[in-house]
Structure formats: structure tokens, C-alpha cells
Write an enzyme that holds these catalytic residues in place. Structure first.
Site, PDB file in Angstrom:
ATOM      1  N   TRP A 101       0.723  -1.191  -0.024  1.00  0.00           N
ATOM      2  CA  TRP A 101      -0.023  -0.180  -0.103  1.00  0.00           C
ATOM      3  C   TRP A 101       1.002   1.325  -0.024  1.00  0.00           C
ATOM      4  O   TRP A 101       0.590   2.133  -0.801  1.00  0.00           O
ATOM      5  CB  TRP A 101      -1.043   0.031   1.079  1.00  0.00           C
ATOM      6  CG  TRP A 101      -2.151  -1.102   0.926  1.00  0.00           C
ATOM      7  CD1 TRP A 101      -2.565  -2.232   1.771  1.00  0.00           C
ATOM      8  CD2 TRP A 101      -2.792  -1.213  -0.077  1.00  0.00           C
ATOM      9  NE1 TRP A 101      -3.258  -3.014   1.054  1.00  0.00           N
ATOM     10  CE2 TRP A 101      -3.698  -2.380  -0.031  1.00  0.00           C
ATOM     11  CE3 TRP A 101      -3.167  -0.258  -1.204  1.00  0.00           C
ATOM     12  CZ2 TRP A 101      -4.688  -2.705  -0.936  1.00  0.00           C
ATOM     13  CZ3 TRP A 101      -4.192  -0.670  -2.109  1.00  0.00           C
ATOM     14  CH2 TRP A 101      -4.961  -1.889  -2.108  1.00  0.00           C
ATOM     15  N   ASP A 170      -2.171   6.738   5.895  1.00  0.00           N
ATOM     16  CA  ASP A 170      -3.045   6.118   5.542  1.00  0.00           C
ATOM     17  C   ASP A 170      -3.344   5.170   6.576  1.00  0.00           C
ATOM     18  O   ASP A 170      -2.374   4.206   6.870  1.00  0.00           O
ATOM     19  CB  ASP A 170      -2.569   5.212   3.952  1.00  0.00           C
ATOM     20  CG  ASP A 170      -3.605   4.382   3.722  1.00  0.00           C
ATOM     21  OD1 ASP A 170      -4.471   4.234   4.160  1.00  0.00           O
ATOM     22  OD2 ASP A 170      -2.765   3.520   2.607  1.00  0.00           O
ATOM     23  N   LYS A 194     -12.648  -1.404   5.904  1.00  0.00           N
ATOM     24  CA  LYS A 194     -11.573  -2.237   6.680  1.00  0.00           C
ATOM     25  C   LYS A 194     -12.593  -2.491   7.936  1.00  0.00           C
ATOM     26  O   LYS A 194     -13.032  -3.421   8.192  1.00  0.00           O
ATOM     27  CB  LYS A 194     -10.236  -2.091   6.410  1.00  0.00           C
ATOM     28  CG  LYS A 194      -9.271  -2.517   5.419  1.00  0.00           C
ATOM     29  CD  LYS A 194      -9.841  -2.337   3.889  1.00  0.00           C
ATOM     30  CE  LYS A 194      -9.064  -2.951   3.107  1.00  0.00           C
ATOM     31  NZ  LYS A 194      -7.778  -1.879   2.464  1.00  0.00           N
TER      32      LYS A 194
END
Ligand SMILES: *Cc1c(COP(=O)(O)O)cnc(C)c1O
Length: 358
Positions: A101, A170, A194
Site C-alpha cells: 500500500w 493512510d 476495512k
């Protein structure tokens, strides 16, 4: 019976939330309409919108001078919006590369032509980890430092955050999993699917003054400024995902907030890691001190055994244990909504599986 859903995202939601949404789906509070069918500027949705913001501010104890925004395009769009809004011409941004990510965030910053300094790079190391604070090579005067608080794929998590004038994170896969000192951050973003709610809304928490950095050439919808000024109602906000997020925040508050969650999350993770470490059959994927409390990743002695493990677990309603397609192995995502009892069921299955195949 509901499955024990270990999916990394879209992920499990609290049962109470699903039931309440179901009860209100067809006729929202006697209006004869579903909330999904109503104006995003009407009184019913407005109440939900404002309550969700207030609940998030309460849960995270967000100081004055910060805005809570509901945006779209997922965390992946934030990868681009952050440099578009905050990385001025000629400035450098520092990024840490901790895995899949983080490297996508870096890729977007580079695409936009900004100067990107990789302050630390352990993105490809096995066992997986995030950088240590000591190894960061920071640029004096950098526009910001970007980190990925939890690498959802590799199962590595920052436990202590670096200090920076403008720290950007993030937090897609660990936001609201524990208390957080928001004042230490300039901007935090997270795709909802999530640990927050359904896919379709992206949560952004940012210091208002940062939005002023935005260059004049950035299109209206891509400016944080626009969304701050319009309370996330410049255009049609994803009303139903925000509504579910509202129910999740109520559920968190009713459970005693983020301290209680942190305790429960730490207990679930500790039990599962103890089961992994208690045998030579299973091997944790991440370096111990950086192991994620959210995504527990491990391997078996062979890929054939991993496939068999996933198939047999699935028969016991232990679902979605397959690691990300890029890395393989097993990944048990145990977000806030994942019930502790499900971790116990997984651990007993692991013991039986090892007894038969080890
Ligand atoms: C899932 C994930 C993303 C991507 O989120 P989208 O909402 O699908 O764009 C980004 N960062 C992290 C840490 C993630 O877990």
C-alpha cells in the site's frame, strides 16, 4: 449461523449494525422511504451525517481546527489527492515504503511530478515489517511525511508513530482500532471497508489550515478545501455507507469507545500469535515487534498445506483466510467487528489441523 469472516476488506460488520440496518432499510423511521432514497440535504440524512461526524470526533477526541470529511474514490484516490493538494512545486515529500500500500501511495506522488524522498524502504523484506523511527532519513523542510499505519497485506503495523510537522497517514486498516492522538497528524485517511463500514465512503480527518496549501489549478472536487467548506456535501455524498458508518460509531460508543476496543483487539491478536508461535508448524510473516493487531499473517510448511488449510477451515465457516493474491499464505483479519469467539474457533482448528498434518 453467521460465518466467521476473516476477510481483509470489504470486511465483517457488527451483527447489531447489520440487524439495525435491516430493520430500517425498507421504511426509515416511519417516513415510508428508505434512507437510501432520500435527499442528501434532507432532514433525516442530515441528522445521520452530523451525528457521524460528532461520533468520530468524540471517539478520537479530535481537537478544534480539524475537519472530518466523507469522500469517495477510496484510499487509492487519496494517494493522489494528498500530493495534489499538499505538495507544492519544488517541494519534497518524504514517504516510508513499508509494503504494497505504501508503494502505491509513492507511485501516485511520483506520477504528479513531485519530488519524493523514500525516507526508509523495507517494503520488500521478509519477514515483513514497517521502518523503525531511527532509520528514517528525513528531508529538512519536507512538505510532509507519509506513512501507512498498517500494511493490510503483509500484516505489519506502526506501534509508535514518527514525529513530523506534517504527518500524513493512510490508516485504512487500523483507524478506530485504538485511541489516537490526532493532534500529532496533519491528515489521516481511510477507506471505510476495512474497519469502519461498507465500501463507498472514505474518511478523511485533516487539519483545516493544510487545505490552504492547495494550488489554484486543482479541480474543485479534488480539493480538500471544497469538502471542508461544504461539510462534505458539495456533491452527493454516499449516503448509505455514511449511515452504516454512523451505526458503527454508535456501536463503538456503546461498547465503551476505543480503549475497550484496543484491549479486545490486543487480546484477540495476542492469542492468535501465541498459537502461531507455540509450534514449529506455523510461521508468522511479520517481524514480532511490528506484528499487526488487525491482519495476522502466517505460513504453513507448504503451499499445498495452505490450500488444504483454507479449504478445511471454510467448511467450519472460518471464511476468507487466504492471504492476498500477491503474497500467498494465510491472513486472518480480525478487525473491531470480528468476534473474540471466532479467534478461539480458529485456534482450535489450527491445533487439529497440525495434529493431523504436522
Ligand atoms: C485497502 C487499502 C487501500 C486501498 O483502499 P481502496 O479504498 O480500495 O482504494 C489503501 N491502503 C490500505 C492500507 C489498505 O488496506
Amino acid at each position: 449461523m453467521r460465518a466467521y469472516n476473516f476477510s481483509a476488506g470489504p470486511a465483517i460488520l457488527p451483527e447489531e449494525v447489520l440487524k439495525e440496518a435491516q430493520a430500517e432499510l425498507f421504511d426509515y423511521q416511519g417516513t415510508g422511504m428508505s434512507l437510501m432514497e432520500m435527499s442528501h440535504r434532507g432532514k433525516e440524512y442530515s441528522a445521520v451525517h452530523d451525528e457521524t461526524i460528532a461520533n468520530i470526533k468524540k471517539l478520537l477526541n479530535i481537537p478544534a481546527g480539524y475537519s472530518v470529511l466523507f469522500m469517495t474514490g477510496g484510499a487509492s484516490t487519496q494517494f493522489a489527492l494528498v500530493p495534489m493538494n499538499l505538495l507544492g512545486a519544488g517541494q519534497t515529500a518524504d514517504y516510508t515504503n513499508s509494503g504494497a500500500w505504501a508503494s502505491k501511495a509513492i507511485q501516485e506522488a511520483k506520477l504528479l511530478g513531485g519530488k519524493v524522498n523514500i525516507a526508509a524502504n523495507c517494503g520488500k523484506e521478509i519477514p515483513t515489517r514497517v521502518p523503525s523511527i531511527d532509520e528514517l532519513k528525513l528531508t529538512p523542510g519536507a512538505a510532509y511525511l507519509h506513512i501507512t499505519s498498517n500494511e493490510t497485506i503483509s500484516g505489519a503495523q506502526w506501534k509508535v508513530f514518527p514525529k513530523h510537522e506534517t504527518l500524513i497517514a493512510d490508516m485504512s486498516s487500523d483507524i478506530l482500532s485504538k485511541p489516537l492522538d490526532v493532534s500529532k497528524f496533519g491528515l489521516i485517511y481511510a477507506g471505510a471497508q476495512k474497519n469502519l463500514g461498507p465500501a463507498g465512503v472514505t474518511l478523511v480527518i485533516m487539519k483545516d489550515e493544510l487545505a490552504e496549501r492547495c494550488p489554484e489549478t486543482v479541480p474543485t472536487m479534488f480539493r480538500y478545501k471544497t469538502h471542508i467548506a461544504e461539510n462534505s456535501l458539495y456533491n452527493t455524498v454516499p449516503t448509505f455507507p455514511v449511515y452504516i458508518l454512523c451505526l458503527v460509531t454508535r456501536w463503538l460508543l456503546a461498547k465503551g469507545g476505543l480503549e475497550g476496543m484496543q484491549k479486545q483487539n490486543a487480546e484477540k491478536a495476542a492469542k492468535l500469535y501465541a498459537a502461531i508461535d507455540g509450534t514449529g508448524f506455523y510461521t508468522g510473516t511479520a517481524v514480532k515487534e511490528y506484528r499487526s493487531d488487525m491482519n495476522v499473517t502466517f505460513r504453513l510448511p507448504s503451499e499445498a498445506l495452505e490450500d488444504q488449510f483454507i479449504a478445511e477451515a471454510s467448511k467450519l465457516k472460518l471464511k476468507s483466510l487466504k492471504g492476498h493474491r500477491s503474497v500467498g499464505g494465510i491472513r486472518a483479519s480480525i478487525y473491531n467487528a470480528f468476534p473474540p469467539a471466532g479467534v478461539d474457533v480458529l485456534i482450535s482448528f489450527m491445533k487439529e489441523f497440525e495434529a493431523k498434518n504436522g
